[in-house]
Design an enzyme around this catalytic site. Structure first.
Site, short mmCIF file in Angstrom:
data_model
loop_
_atom_site.label_atom_id
_atom_site.label_comp_id
_atom_site.label_asym_id
_atom_site.label_seq_id
_atom_site.Cartn_x
_atom_site.Cartn_y
_atom_site.Cartn_z
N ASP A 1 13.01 6.79 -3.22
CA ASP A 1 11.99 6.26 -2.32
C ASP A 1 12.07 4.74 -2.31
OD1 ASP A 1 11.17 8.84 -2.14
OD2 ASP A 1 9.21 8.56 -3.06
N LYS B 1 9.80 6.91 3.02
CA LYS B 1 8.57 6.33 2.52
C LYS B 1 7.91 7.34 1.63
CE LYS B 1 7.78 2.69 5.53
NZ LYS B 1 6.83 1.60 5.65
N MET C 1 -3.75 8.04 -0.97
CA MET C 1 -3.49 7.44 0.35
C MET C 1 -4.79 7.32 1.15
SD MET C 1 -0.02 9.66 1.15
CE MET C 1 -0.33 11.06 0.06
#
Lengths: 254, 254
Positions: A40, A61, A170
């Site tokens: 990543d 990502k 997130m």
């Protein structure tokens, strides 16, 4: 020799939250013998020092928002296993939470390529370690949920889980809406919240506030917008005043 | 020299699910320089090979049912830090989930002893790796909860969390009641369940069944009663037929 006998094996390895030494010993050993490592973009440079011999390829990502990119990664993993014996796909956190590993596993299995998963430290557990606060606590919290905030097709918010401690991955851009939802579920506005960015790295920052303060937008200006952020909500975070030692410099001045 | 300057530091280190190489690199490095290591009885011998130089002391049980024993462990950690510079408390899984780390941290901080936490791979994530099945999956599950089954003071069962995927720790003895509860929450009897014992060790076993089958007691005779067991429930486990490859030998013959 049949073609299939020359196929390599792909290891999906959890890189952990960020710090190079928070990968597992098994993961580090695999990096040291990998022919090629797909990592990543968010993986720290120091972690790639475990695999000086390998071809290192930055892909995708961490939050996996780009499905075209994901398909391209899947294809590259298959191609790599047709040329190399040990292929490592190094994924932030743990591969099996919010990591889209299923798409990679499915594609590899369809190509008859052997896959092994090596778990990693997920961000929520690294955050608990930093905060020195258990996510479960006798008499206070016997369950913890990890969730993302998501919209239904009619763009209403899907309900968040009802666990005693809730950790939202997130969640930066939806922090206010998440707080309102949790209050709507019956959680008190005084419930403690911790927000942590860039967990376990040199750029780690944390903020202590209440659910009511988060609902009022008090965290909005605090986020740096670059690092991944985790929202942790629950009575456990009001457990020990010693927490304030860590958070003294980050408490809202309100 | 003041007395406090001679105090050692205590590291609460997650041992991970069982396999020696599923500890973090940081955890293994700390074991290698520890003066004394207090470890759960369930920690594998192979992991203690990381600390040949240390005094090794087996303490307590992983599931932490014995509060007297816990108080004794707390006291021994304080005593050790007054005599040694590097004290490691090695705990099964991750210290911050179902680990009673708070009691140890509180006691150490009250004695002005510095504490650092090193996270570990929690059993649910190791189980997902073994099953090659993500606990979250786009369009199927965006939240996962880890819970224990607990009774209220009137001995009714406290509600289980509502996450899309639910993993119950230490649920062996309550498996039937847990299944009934989850069905009572509205989950279908056809929902896939996986049970794993002794995750990541040589004694690892797994069983595939449905929530209805678990409610009917189909798992009861399967448990070996010695190893810790994890119950994993959710639609994700019906995701890929490839799962059956791993579970072919363990599927209920019903």
């Amino acid at each position: 020799m049949t073609p299939s006998s020359t196929l390599g094996k792909v290891y999906l390895v959890g890189a952990g939250p960020g710090a190079a030494d928070l990968i597992t010993v098994r993961g580090a050993d695999l990096l040291a013998k990998a022919d090629v490592v797909f990592h990543d973009a968010l993986v720290e440079e120091a972690m790639l020092a475990y695999c000086p011999q390998a071809e290192k390829i930055a892909v995708g990502k961490r939050c996996g928002k780009h499905s075209t990119a994901q398909k391209f990664i899947n294809k590259r993993l298959v191609d790599a296993a047709q040329k190399h014996q040990v292929v490592v796909r190094l994924k932030g956190g743990d591969p099996m939470i919010f990591g889209r590993a299923d798409e990679e596993i499915t594609e590899l299995e369809e190509a008859s390529i052997e896959v092994e998963i090596v778990p990693g430290i997920t961000a929520a557990l690294a955050a608990a370690a930093t905060l020195k606060q258990s996510l479960t606590l006798r008499g206070v919290a016997r369950s913890v949920a990890f969730s993302t905030q998501a919209k239904a097709t009619d763009s209403t918010s899907l309900p968040l889980p009802t666990a005693d401690t809730v950790v939202i991955y997130m969640g930066r851009d939806e922090a206010i809406s998440i707080a309102h939802q949790l209050i709507g579920q019956g959680r008190p506005t005084t419930l403690p919240v911790r927000i942590i960015e860039a967990i376990s790295t040199k750029r780690e920052r944390s903020l202590a506030l209440t659910l009511g303060e988060m609902a009022a937008g008090c965290a909005t200006d605090w986020f740096d917008g670059q690092a991944p952020a985790l929202l942790l909500v629950g009575a456990v975070f009001g457990n020990r005043l010693e927490n304030s030692e860590i958070l003294a410099n980050s408490r809202l001045s309100a």
